[in-house]
Design an enzyme around this catalytic site. Structure first.
Site, PDB file in Angstrom:
ATOM      1  N   CYS A  22      -2.503   3.038  -2.200  1.00 38.99           N
ATOM      2  CA  CYS A  22      -3.223   3.828  -1.189  1.00 38.99           C
ATOM      3  C   CYS A  22      -4.653   4.156  -1.629  1.00 38.99           C
ATOM      4  CB  CYS A  22      -2.460   5.122  -0.885  1.00 38.99           C
ATOM      5  SG  CYS A  22      -0.925   4.864   0.021  1.00 38.99           S
TER       6      CYS A  22
ATOM      7  N   THR B  45      -0.525  -3.174   3.302  1.00 39.51           N
ATOM      8  CA  THR B  45      -1.846  -3.696   3.657  1.00 39.51           C
ATOM      9  C   THR B  45      -2.711  -3.685   2.399  1.00 39.51           C
ATOM     10  OG1 THR B  45      -2.326  -1.457   4.476  1.00 39.51           O
ATOM     11  CG2 THR B  45      -1.884  -3.157   6.120  1.00 39.51           C
TER      12      THR B  45
END
Length: 426
Positions: free
Chosen positions: A264, A89
């Protein structure tokens, strides 16, 4: 849940270790749209180094009750009863969340979804994505009704690339489900392979929020010490000495300055910020921390140039060596690396920059950045500046005296090298 058939969608840094873990107890289909990735894994090799060749080859030995099959064929997903989505993502150039991989994965699953199936998402998202974006895609593709015909769960990944101590099964797992019964089933599934245990969250949104704040908190803490480093450099105080002194207090949490990249920490805060903006709140601390950390590559390069000018080292048409281009030490992952920011900024001063990294893939670096990567043994020049951007263990073996020109500057971003070898550090 006594005989689940598990499909892992996405075989990257997160999906592959998870698939291997589940394959010890259950039949697993590992699915990825990248044929070359699947071919590589079927040969028993993982270029990410997250799974050893031996463990991968053992997982590929399938039986009626366990083992892993890898495929790019959607038809191979039809018999699965549990689908676990581990696709990336990312954000776009404007720092906006990109949910396309998640939506495409949901479309693929929706086409093979059966009554009673459970779809679990592990990809990092902002609260609400699973039920408000992914589930409608599943319903549309399958023609089935959520929480009647099929169910959902969310269990955020906690993989730390390159970390051989905190592996997927040794990190406590947060779980959740779309109904109390499904939440319990999801928790039991993960508990059967996660030796560190599980934590059952009260809802899917709570689990989503827990994940996104984990990395946001770390990002903010690193931004704080990066800002301290800037202040203390102006005051001619060693930041690391300050942190060591402060850490003697029992409730002081020690973070160290540096470049913040990766898939992240450098990305997830934007997901939370975007959702906050959507509901009418301007997330000041989160975005402030991101601005500080996103600017550290340029800051490091400029500090190097200042030191070079002070030593009268050659800047224009000078030679610089940047050590490391992956986003973290002892890991081949170059996603969202901030070392490239250091390189690009040095080049704006008309410096010729060589890059050495023993871990990164040469072809990948050439494709992504247009850089001809050097290995340590291939360095055959001397330099006017050397920047340690990533603390790969191999760099401790370099003879810096043989790499330096007479007035060369050595700058240590990670406080990794012996102080007698360096001219500056964060």
């Amino acid at each position: 849940m006594s005989h689940p058939k598990i499909a892992i969608i996405g075989l990257g840094y997160v999906g592959l270790p998870l698939a291997v873990a589940f394959a010890k107890k259950y039949p697993v289909i590992g699915f990825d749209i990248n044929q070359s990735r699947v071919d590589e894994l079927n040969r028993g090799k993982d270029h990410t180094l997250e799974v050893s060749d031996q463990k991968l080859q053992e997982a590929l030995k399938t039986s009626a009750t366990a083992g892993m099959k890898l495929s790019t064929d959607q038809d191979d997903l039809k018999e699965s009863t549990i689908f676990i989505v581990t696709v990336p993502t990312p954000t776009d150039k404007n720092r906006q969340p990109v949910l396309t991989p998640l939506i495409r994965a949901s479309e693929t699953i929706g086409k093979v979804l059966k009554d009673g199936d459970i779809v679990i998402y592990e990809s990092t998202v902002y609260p609400g994505v699973t039920e408000e974006i992914c589930v409608p895609v599943l319903e549309k593709q399958s023609g089935k009704t959520f929480n009647k015909d099929f169910f959902a769960g969310y269990s955020p990944e906690r993989i730390n690339p390159g970390d051989k101590l905190h592996t997927v099964t040794s990190i406590l797992k947060v779980t959740s489900g779309s109904t109390p019964e499904i939440a319990k089933r999801v928790d039991e599934l993960y508990a059967s392979v996660i030796t560190a245990g599980t934590h059952l969250a009260s809802s899917i949104k709570v689990a989503e929020a827990a994940k996104v704040i984990e990395n946001s908190q770390r990002d903010i803490n690193i931004a704080f010490v990066n800002e301290l480093s800037k202040i203390f450099r102006l005051l001619d105080i060693d930041t690391n000495d300050v942190l060591e002194a402060a850490a003697t207090k029992w409730n002081f949490t020690k973070y160290t300055p540096g470049l913040v990249g990766g898939h992240c920490i450098g990305v997830d805060p934007y997901y939370l910020a975007q959702k906050a903006l959507e509901v009418g709140y301007n997330p000041e601390i989160i975005l402030s921390g991101r601005r500080i950390n996103d600017g550290m590559g340029k800051y490091v390069a400029n500090e190097v140039i200042k030191l070079m000018l002070n030593k009268e080292a050659k800047v224009k048409n000078g030679r610089a060596l940047v050590l490391g281009i992956t986003f973290k030490e002892n890991c081949p992952d170059t996603r969202n690396t901030k070392a490239i920011d250091v390189i690009k900024e040095l080049q704006t001063y008309n410096m010729n920059v060589d890059v050495c990294d023993p871990w990164a893939d040469k072809d990948e670096v050439k494709t992504l950045f247009g850089i001809d990567l050097l290995r340590c043994e291939e360095i055959n020049s001397t330099y006017d500046s050397i920047v340690l951007a990533v603390s790969h263990k191999e760099f401790l073996r370099l003879d810096f005296s043989a790499l330096k020109n007479e007035k060369a500057v050595v700058f240590d971003v990670k406080s990794f090298l012996p102080t007698e070898q360096i001219d500056g550090r964060l």
